[in-house]
Every structure is written in structure tokens, then in C-alpha cells.
Write a protein that holds these residues in place. Sequence first.
Motif, mmCIF file in Angstrom:
data_model
loop_
_atom_site.group_PDB
_atom_site.id
_atom_site.type_symbol
_atom_site.label_atom_id
_atom_site.label_comp_id
_atom_site.label_asym_id
_atom_site.label_seq_id
_atom_site.Cartn_x
_atom_site.Cartn_y
_atom_site.Cartn_z
ATOM 1 N N GLU A 273 0.822 -1.205 0.000
ATOM 2 C CA GLU A 273 0.000 0.000 0.000
ATOM 3 C C GLU A 273 0.860 1.261 0.000
ATOM 4 N N GLY A 274 0.284 2.368 -0.461
ATOM 5 C CA GLY A 274 0.957 3.658 -0.411
ATOM 6 C C GLY A 274 0.104 4.753 -1.002
ATOM 7 N N ASP A 275 0.333 5.994 -0.557
ATOM 8 C CA ASP A 275 -0.304 7.178 -1.140
ATOM 9 C C ASP A 275 0.686 7.802 -2.104
ATOM 10 N N VAL A 276 0.297 7.912 -3.365
ATOM 11 C CA VAL A 276 1.219 8.339 -4.416
ATOM 12 C C VAL A 276 0.591 9.473 -5.220
ATOM 13 N N GLN A 277 1.358 10.530 -5.423
ATOM 14 C CA GLN A 277 0.926 11.625 -6.295
ATOM 15 C C GLN A 277 1.129 11.183 -7.733
ATOM 16 N N ASN A 319 -3.813 12.563 -6.154
ATOM 17 C CA ASN A 319 -3.156 11.773 -5.123
ATOM 18 C C ASN A 319 -3.994 10.519 -4.881
ATOM 19 N N TYR A 320 -3.373 9.369 -5.075
ATOM 20 C CA TYR A 320 -4.106 8.106 -5.051
ATOM 21 C C TYR A 320 -3.610 7.187 -3.941
ATOM 22 N N ARG A 321 -4.554 6.462 -3.365
ATOM 23 C CA ARG A 321 -4.215 5.347 -2.497
ATOM 24 C C ARG A 321 -4.008 4.146 -3.395
ATOM 25 N N LEU A 336 -6.517 1.702 -7.450
ATOM 26 C CA LEU A 336 -6.099 3.076 -7.269
ATOM 27 C C LEU A 336 -7.354 3.863 -6.880
ATOM 28 N N THR A 337 -7.334 4.450 -5.678
ATOM 29 C CA THR A 337 -8.482 5.195 -5.168
ATOM 30 C C THR A 337 -8.051 6.626 -4.905
ATOM 31 N N ASN A 339 -7.610 9.972 -3.276
ATOM 32 C CA ASN A 339 -7.710 10.452 -1.895
ATOM 33 C C ASN A 339 -8.519 11.733 -1.813
#
Length: 339
Positions: A273-277, A319-321, A336-337, A339
Motif C-alpha cells: 500500500e501507499g499514497d502516491v501523487q 493523489n491516489y491510495r 487506485l483510489t 484520496n
Amino acid sequence: MSLFTGFVACEDEQELRFLEAKGDFAILSPTSGDAVVLGPETPLNPGLSLTWAAMDYGTPTSITYVVQIDKAGDNFDSPLDLVSTSNTYASVISEALNGASVSVGLTPFTQGAIEIRVKSSVGEPASQERFSDVITYLVTPYSTSLPKLAVPGNHQGWNPPTAPQLAASAFGETDYEGFVYLDGGFKFVGADQAGNFNWGTNEYGDDGSFSGVLVAVGQNCTASAGYYRVRANTTTLVYTVEPTAWGIVGSATPGGWDASTALTYNPTTKKWEGDVQMTAGAYKFRANNAWTINLGGDSDDDGSMNYDGPDITLADSGNYRVVLDLSNPRQYTYTLTLN
């Protein structure tokens, strides 16, 4: 007269002859020995169309008929009920017959024989049970589940029923693969005939050389704490464990196609998992910031991302989870969700 089956010894007492009495009423169709090949592409097609003569109880009465099956040779010791009806005919769709045939012991993709009979009864609760004659029906069932191999070990308490699993590439194959978090010793355990994973059934371990060679039972395999692509072949008797750390890469990611943006393994969800721009563009997933192990789009529409698969496209920046789920062997997915 109820259905009776039994065995009697021949004169030399070395052979048995199976005796089957005639039923109280007759199955009219299909004919004993008829065959059907079932397939997942036509689940609603008729798998069995059955007709029978009405049972005569000597007085007009409401009759309940139940179509029963069992694996040929089991003598209906634990029959499976397929259909209950007041008619003298019944149809069973392919999907239902497939499940029933496998349940009584037939092997997917191999022709096997089931025996069919019809039970009649009157009243509530059912009484005066009578049985039709028995016919043999040849069925080739299928399976949509891939064969599995459990990986119990120190990472989960050495409990085969709850262990993570590897999956073969197809039914009948033994090239098992999956992604597993390991931490010390582990072994491989195959399923028993009922599909359960327990010690003592198809158990494999290292041959003692710790060079990737499997033997029956064997010694504990071992790996330091980490997330691995695990492969094991119970025919060629070899196994490999490759450490992996996953990230997302591509023109849609901060590092472009040259550097992966790392994801973090979540031991609770068993996902990366990660939050990615992200920006609109293409991306894939890869292990160890290299292209040796990478996953792209599902080009063969089997519900799983493909190794070296096509680029995946992101239409909208934001910015996606990012979640990569490799916990289901050979059913690798992502989300990809925004945020």
C-alpha cells in the motif's frame, strides 16, 4: 418392493458378483450409459434431463419424488439429493450437476460414472418410500479452481489449514506459485481428497542440501523474515524463494520509468500500500526496483494481472491510495483510489 443391492461370493470365493434388484418404478430417460461433458462456458445448459414412470401406491395420492445420485459403486451409502418435485420429470442445469458430481467424488476433466435413482414418498412427514431402478450416467465435470499447495511455517504458527497458499497454472499442473511473507522455517502441504490441508498428506520439505530440492516430508525449508515469490513443483521436486519489495513505476508516477515509487507491505491486510501523487499516464508494478519481476494489465482477461503485461493507463491526475494485492495466488490485482 424397495431397491436392494448386494454382493454374493462366487464358487471359488475369490470374486464377487454385484446383484441389483429391479426398482419399484422405472427411469425412462436417459438410458443407462449415456454421457455428458460439462463446461464452465455453458452453466445454464441442461446437464441432466430425467423422466420416469409414476409410482403406483394403489390409490390416488400426492407423491413427492426426489432425484438422488451417488458415485458409481458406492451403493447410495450417502446419496446426494438433486431435485425434489411432484412431477415425473426433472432437469438439472450443468452448473448444478457439475457441483454435485464433484461432491460425490468425480474428478474434474475426467469422465466418471454416477448412479441415479428416484425416491418416491407420500405424506408429511414422508412415508412409504419407494425407489426406481438405478441407471449409470457418465459425467465429465470441470473445475474453475486452481490446485493449491499450502505453505505452513513459523510465519503463521505451523498450521496447514490456515496457511497461505500457492496455486498451479492450471488443473492437473503442479507448477505452484504465490507470494508469501516468510519468517524462518516452512514446508509445503498438498490437499487431501476432500480438499483439506493437514500434516501427513502430500507433505514436502527440503532434502537437506538447502539448494531448492524437495522430498516427501523432508526437513524444514528456511528463509529470513521477508516477502517472497515462492514457487514449488511437486513433479520436478524443486522450489525457489525470491525476496521481493514492490513499487509502482511509469510515466504516471513520480519516478517515471526509471525509478519505482516504493509501496509498504501491510501485514494485517497482506497487501502492498501507499499514497502516491500520480499524473495522467501509464504505469506498472515491479519488484525490487527492477524489471525481472513486473506486473502489468490483464491482457488475457483471466482476472489477474500478467507478468510483463501491458502498461496500465491512468486518465486523471491526483493523489491516489495505491493497493497491490498479491495474497491470492495467480489472482494478482490492484486498486487506485483517489484520496
